[in-house]
Enzyme design. Structure first.
Site, mmCIF file in Angstrom:
data_model
loop_
_atom_site.group_PDB
_atom_site.id
_atom_site.type_symbol
_atom_site.label_atom_id
_atom_site.label_comp_id
_atom_site.label_asym_id
_atom_site.label_seq_id
_atom_site.Cartn_x
_atom_site.Cartn_y
_atom_site.Cartn_z
ATOM 1 N N HIS A 82 45.817 34.762 18.505
ATOM 2 C CA HIS A 82 46.787 33.768 18.029
ATOM 3 C C HIS A 82 47.091 33.845 16.544
ATOM 4 O O HIS A 82 47.915 33.076 16.049
ATOM 5 C CB HIS A 82 46.324 32.347 18.368
HETATM 6 C C1 UD1 Z 1 46.450 26.543 14.187
HETATM 7 C C2 UD1 Z 1 45.771 26.782 12.844
HETATM 8 C C3 UD1 Z 1 44.848 27.981 12.946
HETATM 9 C C4 UD1 Z 1 43.868 27.821 14.093
HETATM 10 C C5 UD1 Z 1 44.622 27.534 15.387
HETATM 11 C C6 UD1 Z 1 43.631 27.245 16.481
HETATM 12 C C7 UD1 Z 1 47.042 26.208 10.813
HETATM 13 C C8 UD1 Z 1 47.833 26.749 9.691
HETATM 14 N N1 UD1 Z 1 46.751 27.066 11.804
HETATM 15 O O1 UD1 Z 1 47.259 27.681 14.470
HETATM 16 O O2 UD1 Z 1 44.095 28.099 11.746
HETATM 17 O O3 UD1 Z 1 43.119 29.003 14.224
HETATM 18 O O4 UD1 Z 1 45.459 26.382 15.200
HETATM 19 O O5 UD1 Z 1 44.164 27.336 17.744
HETATM 20 O O6 UD1 Z 1 46.701 25.054 10.803
HETATM 21 N N2 UD1 Z 1 51.907 24.784 20.217
HETATM 22 C C9 UD1 Z 1 52.092 24.264 21.472
HETATM 23 N N3 UD1 Z 1 51.263 23.281 21.876
HETATM 24 C C10 UD1 Z 1 50.269 22.769 21.112
HETATM 25 C C11 UD1 Z 1 50.097 23.299 19.832
HETATM 26 C C12 UD1 Z 1 50.929 24.304 19.394
HETATM 27 O O7 UD1 Z 1 52.979 24.689 22.198
HETATM 28 O O8 UD1 Z 1 49.535 21.865 21.556
HETATM 29 C C13 UD1 Z 1 52.792 25.890 19.774
HETATM 30 C C14 UD1 Z 1 54.010 25.428 19.005
HETATM 31 O O9 UD1 Z 1 55.060 26.281 19.322
HETATM 32 C C15 UD1 Z 1 53.611 25.663 17.562
HETATM 33 C C16 UD1 Z 1 52.718 26.889 17.667
HETATM 34 O O10 UD1 Z 1 52.050 26.748 18.904
HETATM 35 O O11 UD1 Z 1 54.693 25.862 16.713
HETATM 36 C C17 UD1 Z 1 51.725 27.020 16.548
HETATM 37 O O12 UD1 Z 1 50.956 25.829 16.386
HETATM 38 P P1 UD1 Z 1 50.290 25.477 14.952
HETATM 39 O O13 UD1 Z 1 49.386 24.316 15.091
HETATM 40 O O14 UD1 Z 1 51.346 25.400 13.908
HETATM 41 O O15 UD1 Z 1 49.497 26.781 14.605
HETATM 42 P P2 UD1 Z 1 48.464 27.592 15.476
HETATM 43 O O16 UD1 Z 1 48.959 28.965 15.621
HETATM 44 O O17 UD1 Z 1 48.108 26.818 16.695
HETATM 45 N N1 UDP Z 2 38.494 28.040 23.312
HETATM 46 C C1 UDP Z 2 38.670 27.285 24.486
HETATM 47 N N2 UDP Z 2 39.580 27.707 25.402
HETATM 48 C C2 UDP Z 2 40.336 28.835 25.234
HETATM 49 C C3 UDP Z 2 40.159 29.585 24.047
HETATM 50 C C4 UDP Z 2 39.236 29.152 23.108
HETATM 51 O O1 UDP Z 2 38.004 26.263 24.672
HETATM 52 O O2 UDP Z 2 41.162 29.145 26.107
HETATM 53 C C5 UDP Z 2 37.535 27.553 22.300
HETATM 54 C C6 UDP Z 2 36.510 28.555 21.811
HETATM 55 O O3 UDP Z 2 35.382 28.566 22.628
HETATM 56 C C7 UDP Z 2 36.196 28.017 20.411
HETATM 57 C C8 UDP Z 2 37.525 27.454 19.947
HETATM 58 O O4 UDP Z 2 38.294 27.255 21.133
HETATM 59 O O5 UDP Z 2 35.241 26.967 20.506
HETATM 60 C C9 UDP Z 2 38.226 28.412 19.025
HETATM 61 O O6 UDP Z 2 39.490 27.952 18.773
HETATM 62 P P1 UDP Z 2 40.673 28.908 18.287
HETATM 63 O O7 UDP Z 2 40.359 30.319 18.631
HETATM 64 O O8 UDP Z 2 41.928 28.309 18.802
HETATM 65 O O9 UDP Z 2 40.679 28.675 16.707
HETATM 66 P P2 UDP Z 2 39.950 29.384 15.469
HETATM 67 O O10 UDP Z 2 38.485 29.327 15.702
HETATM 68 O O11 UDP Z 2 40.493 30.768 15.356
HETATM 69 O O12 UDP Z 2 40.386 28.581 14.290
#
Ligand code: UD1
Ligand code: UDP
Length: 368
Positions: free
Chosen positions: A206
């Site tokens: 992601h």
């Molecule tokens: C965010 C965090 C990242 C973290 C990740 C965990 C920031 C800058 N980034 O990235 O550090 O590793 O979360 O998963 O804070 N979306 C949905 N449904 C949701 C949430 C998001 O559809 O419930 C989609 C939307 O299109 C959105 C995109 O995902 O624009 C990105 O979501 P966003 O929270 O901005 O960043 P992440 O890539 O999720």
């Molecule tokens: N995780 C989860 N379901 C999934 C993928 C990840 O529960 O389908 C959990 C994973 O075990 C970990 C956390 O989500 O505890 C990590 O989140 P993510 O990778 O979104 O964020 P990051 O750690 O990169 O910020």
């Protein structure tokens, strides 16, 4: 009573806040207000974890949703400010490195609350990562910094942060893993998906640097196309990634792979069961590098750097260059080792980090 606002907003925040809320509750010395910013909002990216991990229902959900960095950060700040004004906390606690972390941290500090950052000090030294900017800025304005690994202590020392603010306490994400490992073993996700332990790999992707640029992502997908010919791949896809590839040729290639099982994001317990029993994990997640270290599962981190170096020096993680050839070559190397790697458990990754955090905050009361 210590009045404290605890903030969560995105998926990895929930695993981190769960043991902290529990420790505060058990200590009996905290009056908490749990705020969910709404940065993540899909059931499978948010609500599910509250049920699974027994996190109290948030007292307030700011419901900010998605947006550009500026819009999302600003919306969180605008909606969080009245909450702080109303609750008048002594402290605000933020976790990790997401936009919710810095947005709420900045608001709280400007209104005179002391800021606590859990998982402070980590550095990838890569300013192209939005999280790196969030980490550096949050640490700079924090009053108490709780650290997961020695590199965090070293980084903060180099940045001139006073020693007395910095506490190595271990890893709250690992508190959650250890508390849920047995429960996760009871999940029947392997049977229901026709998987056999150690005969599949788990993938998550992601990071914008991997999934926003489809030409770069193609190189990763091309490697998966080869690997799935001999090892099943399980890919719970993050919404950012799904949105980027849906309707594209690359999306069609992912769906066309016979041995790649594409899933919606899965719950924590199911994901833990999947990773604990995998031969291999390929990921760009921060937290999953740490979880695989504890589980003793080899982790190929598809990134040029990591802010969690202990997972490499002590754990089971390695960085992999983002070319098809490099991914395949590291995969082949691990295959010749029968996907068996050894590592050790980093200091204080013992399930008691949140307890140490609660005790340190109570003890710090005299200093402020
Ligand atoms: C965010 C965090 C990242 C973290 C990740 C965990 C920031 C800058 N980034 O990235 O550090 O590793 O979360 O998963 O804070 N979306 C949905 N449904 C949701 C949430 C998001 O559809 O419930 C989609 C939307 O299109 C959105 C995109 O995902 O624009 C990105 O979501 P966003 O929270 O901005 O960043 P992440 O890539 O999720
Ligand atoms: N995780 C989860 N379901 C999934 C993928 C990840 O529960 O389908 C959990 C994973 O075990 C970990 C956390 O989500 O505890 C990590 O989140 P993510 O990778 O979104 O964020 P990051 O750690 O990169 O910020």
């Amino acid at each position: 009573m210590i009045k404290i606002i605890c903030v969560c907003g995105a998926r990895p925040n929930f695993m981190k806040i769960a043991p902290i809320m529990r420790a505060f509750n058990e200590s009996g010395q905290f009056e908490t207000l749990l705020v969910h910013t709404g940065q993540h909002y899909d059931k499978k990216m948010s609500h599910l974890f509250f049920d699974e991990l027994n996190i109290p229902k948030p007292d307030i959900n700011l419901e900010v949703g998605s947006g550009s960095h500026a819009v999302q950060t600003a919306e969180i700040m605008k909606h969080f400010e009245p909450v702080v004004l109303d609750f008048q906390p002594d402290y605000c606690l933020v976790v990790g490195d997401v936009n919710s972390t810095i947005a709420c941290g900045m608001v709280a500090v400007k209104l005179g609350a002391k800021l606590i950052h859990v998982e402070a000090g980590l550095r990838s030294f890569d300013k192209a990562m939005p999280e790196e900017i969030n980490r550096v800025l949050t640490d700079r304005i924090s009053d108490l910094l709780f650290i997961t690994e020695q590199s965090g202590i070293d980084n903060l020392k180099n940045e001139g942060v006073a020693d007395e603010k910095v506490h190595l306490v271990g890893n709250v994400m690992i508190d959650t893993l250890l508390a849920n490992k047995e429960k996760a073993e009871q999940s029947n996700i392997l049977e229901s998906m026709g998987l056999t332990a150690k005969q599949y790999a788990v993938i998550t992707l992601h990071r914008p640097s991997n999934v926003d640029d489809l030409a770069g992502l193609e190189k990763i997908i091309a490697a998966f196309e080869v690997i799935q010919e001999e090892l099943k791949l399980v890919f719970p896809i993050h919404p950012r990634t799904r949105n980027n590839i849906d309707g594209t040729e690359l999306g069609a290639r992912v769906k066309a792979m016979e041995n790649l099982i594409l899933l919606e994001p899965v719950g924590y317990l199911e994901f833990l069961k999947l990773t604990a029993n995998a031969a291999l994990v390929m990921t760009d997640s921060g937290g999953i590098q740490e979880e695989t270290t504890i589980l003793g599962v080899p982790c190929m981190t598809l990134r040029p750097n990591t802010e969690r170096p202990v997972t490499i020096t002590e754990g089971t993680n390695q960085l992999v260059k983002l070319t098809t050839e490099d991914i395949l070559s590291v995969y082949d190397e691990l295959k010749t080792m029968n996907f068996s790697v050894s590592g050790k458990i980093p200091k204080f990754w013992d399930g008691k980090a949140a307890e140490r955090i609660a005790k340190t905050i109570v003890a710090a009361q005299d200093k402020f």
